[in-house]
Each structure stands twice: as C-alpha cells, then as structure tokens.
Write a protein that holds these residues in place. Structure first.
Motif, PDB file in Angstrom:
ATOM      1  N   ALA A  18      49.550 177.185 132.669  1.00 27.05           N
ATOM      2  CA  ALA A  18      50.641 177.566 133.555  1.00 27.05           C
ATOM      3  C   ALA A  18      51.384 178.676 132.760  1.00 27.05           C
ATOM      4  N   GLN A  22      52.867 182.119 134.544  1.00 22.90           N
ATOM      5  CA  GLN A  22      54.113 182.502 134.468  1.00 22.90           C
ATOM      6  C   GLN A  22      54.367 183.768 134.095  1.00 22.90           C
ATOM      7  N   ASP A  23      53.622 184.062 133.001  1.00 21.71           N
ATOM      8  CA  ASP A  23      53.708 185.485 132.242  1.00 21.71           C
ATOM      9  C   ASP A  23      53.361 186.740 133.373  1.00 21.71           C
ATOM     10  N   ALA A  26      55.985 187.264 135.645  1.00 22.07           N
ATOM     11  CA  ALA A  26      57.213 187.930 135.192  1.00 22.07           C
ATOM     12  C   ALA A  26      56.868 189.484 134.905  1.00 22.07           C
TER      13      ALA A  26
END
Length: 482
Positions: A18, A22-23, A26
């Motif tokens: 996960a 998410q990185d 971003a």
C-alpha cells in the motif's frame, strides 16, 4: 493431480504494498501541482515583456503619445514590484490556495479589461490592477508547490517553475509580435483569459490549502503601505530618471522618499503586533546573497532583452515579427537547460552553478559587443551569442529562485519567494532604465557603437551577479528561528 492438470499453474502476483501505491499517487499529484503552478507563473511573467513589441501599434490604435503610453509598460512593473512582498505575507497568513486562486481570477478579469480598453487611461488603470493580482499569484504559486516535494527533489521542481517564469519573460516579445501581426494587439491581454480559466478550474480541484501555522490576524496596515511605497518611489525614480533628468527635483524627491521610508518602515515593523516582513529571513546568508545577485542579474537580463529587440529593428532593420523570431534561440535554450540546472545546483551547489551561468552570460554578451556589427549576419554572428546567453540565463534565473527559498523553512516560502520576485522586478525596471540612459539617441553612424556600450554594461552586470555570491562571511551565521 488437481483439476487444473495439463495447464500451467498460475502463481498469484504478490499484492503491491500500500505504501508504494500511496507514494506513486503522491508523486503524480506533485507533478500535477508543478504543472499548474508553473502555468500560473508563466501567464503572469509573460505580461512583463509581451507588450513591448506592440508599443508602436498600440500608440497608433489608441491615438496617444509615446510618453503617455509608456505608462502601460511602467505601471505594471512598478505596481508588481511594490505589492509582491505584502502579497506573500497575506498568503502565509490566509492560505496560499485562497490567495493564488483569487489572484488568478482577478488577473483574468483585469486582462479582459485591458484587452477591451476604449482608451489609454483605462488601459493604464487596468494594467495597475492586473499587476496587483499578478503579485498574488507569483509567491503563492511557488509556496503551493514546495510542500508537495521532498527536500531532495525540490531543487529540480523549483528549477522547472523558474524555467517557466524565465521562459515566459523571454518568449513574450515573440508571442506579442505574432498576436499583433496576425490578430490584434488586444489579444496580447485577452489570451490570458482562457489560460487563467483553466488554472482556476484545475486549481479548485487539485490544490491543497497551506498556510503559516503561527499566523494570525491582519498584517499591519501601515506596514503594508510603507513596504509598497518604498519600491514604488524607487521604481518611479528609476523609470522616469532618463526622461526627466537625473537632477530633476521629482527624481531626487522619489529617491529621497524611498530612502526616508526605509528607516520608518523598520521602526514600524519592529514595533507592530503583526509585522509585515520578518527581518529574521535576512539572517540567512544564502538568502541575502542570492537576492542581491537576483537584483543585479535581472537588470542585465531584462535590459538586454529590450536592447536586442531594438538593435535588430533599428540597425539590422528587421520587422517586429522577424526581430522577435531572431531572439527565439535564447528562450529555447533556457527551456531546455532549466531542469538540468536544478539538478546541477542540487548536486554541486547553487553558488557554483550560478557562477558558471554568470561567466557564460558574460561570454555571450562580449561576443555581441565584439562580433555583431552593422551588417546582418544572424547565423554566424548573432546565433552563437544568443545560444551562450540562453545557456547563461538557464543556469541563473531558475537556480536563483530555487536557492533563495531553499534556505528557508516551509512556513516562510511565500514571503521568501515574494522578496526574490520583487527584487527581480526592480532589477527589470533598473535594467530598462540603464538601457535608455546608456543608449541615448544614437545617429545612424553611432548606433552600432552605442549598442556595443550597452552590451558591455550588461556583460559586466551579469559577471558582477556571479561574483556577489563569493562575498566573504563577515560574521558568524545566526540560526533562523521560527
């Protein structure tokens, strides 16, 4: 054996962590914010130079004198420089997203007002208002961008942002010439409206609100007036000095007023409950030196930009459009080199990169001053100098923007970038005034020598901007308290 006999057994792929997803999200969001903030900076800085080439056409269309119309150019730089620092402070306190979108909206409305202006007085008023909203956009566009990137990636991000603002200033004359020749001078302003509308729609959905967590209340109103009046008076003296005469009482009065307001502002700001300007920023040596170099190099850059356009039209007798196109190699090199300059700055230090940029810039202008003559030789004489100066600009302007704010804490990004941008605008006014003063009114026989003197001057200023960064440390550096 299982029922899947005869078929290769599939091994389920391991789920992607996960954190990785998410990185990646971003990073994508950060790149979108970079594109949006760069576009905002582009449209604002475009208007610092796009009007220049349409000056004669506007004068005929509006049936006004050149002296009266000159305020269409001067008022934008003057008001822009005067309001940048208060705008950065307001953004820190009341939210960068809110101020950015307010600025974009107002810039679109006032651009439409300028494009539809029925006379020169309405146009001048519209330009003054346009500059106020431009000042809201500039520091906030950078301040919204920086928190989206980790410190290691910020130099490249700021280099991209800076390259867009530098490219906008450099490409303005060409775009202005194209719009003037094939549409109308009014489209120089109206072209901003759809760009701003796009930025507004995307910004409402994409941008995150940030502000100084310690900010509260309004900045000191008297401090805001004082900090706006100082550069306004200084700009007025610089702008009108060549025309009125440097010994004219009005010019002396403008410079005297700027000098008098400085200690008054310092005393007021130190005693105010909500001061406008945090003088602790100037405890950072890098911030001090970069801003001094920005002022000097901007004078050389903007002055030379106008100098080249005028030389091509008056000495080589190029048309407005041909002269604008002849200067295009410089902004193209800036666009290509700016991101690499950000990485070089991160790897080797901003001071080294800026010094190399200043030396390359100087070499390009020395080539102009020693090789370019009365006979047109664009490929063999002009182009090599244009490529060198473009490389010098690409290694300088974007890196200056990055280095000025990189040394500050995140809560001071908007104010720090506003100070840097304000000094760049004041440098632009100074450079154009120096160009007018040094060039004078040359005759056909003295024109080449006059332009050579201007190139030598701006070569020296560019080199001085690089040498400023090596000023000795006179006292121990003090920490910047938050």
């Amino acid at each position: 054996m299982s029922a899947s006999k005869g078929r290769p057994e599939t091994v389920p792929a391991e789920p992607k962590p996960a954190g990785d997803a998410q990185d990646a999200a971003a990073r994508r969001h950060a790149l979108r914010v970079l594109a949006l903030s760069s576009l905002g900076a582009f449209v604002v800085f475009l208007d610092t130079t796009i009007v220049n080439v349409a000056f004669e056409t506007m004068s005929r269309s509006l049936r006004t004198s050149a002296d009266h119309l000159s305020w269409v150019l001067n008022i934008y730089s003057l008001v822009f420089a005067a309001t940048l620092i208060p705008a950065g402070r307001l953004a820190d306190r009341y939210g960068r997203k809110r101020v950015f979108l307010t600025g974009i909206t107002g810039f679109a409305v006032t651009s439409a007002l300028c494009g539809l202006a029925p006379n020169v007085d309405v146009l001048i008023g519209g330009r003054a208002l346009q500059a106020v909203f431009a000042a809201l956009v500039t520091p906030t566009s950078l301040a919204l961008l920086l928190p989206e990137f980790p410190p290691a990636r910020r130099p490249v991000a700021i280099g991209t942002w800076g390259s867009m603002s530098a490219l906008a200033a450099a490409v303005g004359p060409t775009l202005g010439a194209l719009l003037t020749q094939y549409a109308s001078w009014r489209w120089i302003f109206l072209v901003n409206v759809p760009i701003c509308a796009l930025v507004l729609v995307l910004g409402l959905r994409m941008l995150r609100e940030t502000r100084d967590p310690h900010a509260q209340g309004l900045p000191d109103p008297l401090g805001v007036l004082l900090i706006a009046a100082m550069p306004a008076a200084l700009s007025l003296g610089i702008i009108e000095g060549p025309k009125w005469g440097w010994s004219d009482p009005r010019v002396i009065g403008a410079f005297s007023l700027a000098a008098l307001l400085l200690p008054i502002f310092i005393l007021r700001d130190r005693s105010a409950t909500q001061p406008v300007l945090d003088f602790a920023l100037f405890r950072v040596r890098q911030f001090r030196l970069i801003n001094a170099a920005t002022l000097v190099f901007a004078a050389a850059f903007f002055g030379n930009l106008l100098n080249n356009i005028i030389f091509l039209q008056t000495v080589w007798h190029y048309s407005v459009l041909r002269a604008a196109l002849a200067t295009m190699p410089t902004p193209l090199v800036v666009a290509v080199i700016a991101r690499a300059a950000g990485r070089l700055s991160h790897d080797h230090g901003a001071r080294r990169v800026l010094t190399v940029g200043a030396i390359v810039w100087t070499g390009g202008l020395v080539l102009n001053a020693t090789v370019v003559g009365a006979d047109p030789h664009w490929v063999t004489h002009w182009l090599p100098a244009a490529l060198l100066t473009g490389l010098g600009v690409g290694l300088t302007l974007p890196v200056q923007s990055a280095a000025a704010t990189q040394s500050l804490p995140p809560a001071r990004f908007a104010l720090g970038s506003a100070i840097n941008a304000s000094l760049r605008q004041l440098g632009a006014v100074l450079g154009i005034s120096l160009f007018v003063a040094v060039l004078g009114t040359p005759t056909a026989g003295t024109a080449v020598d006059s332009f050579h003197r201007v190139w030598w001057l701006f070569a020296a200023l560019g080199l001085a901007a690089g040498l400023l960064l090596w000023a000795p440390r006179l006292r121990p550096e003090r920490a910047l308290a938050l």
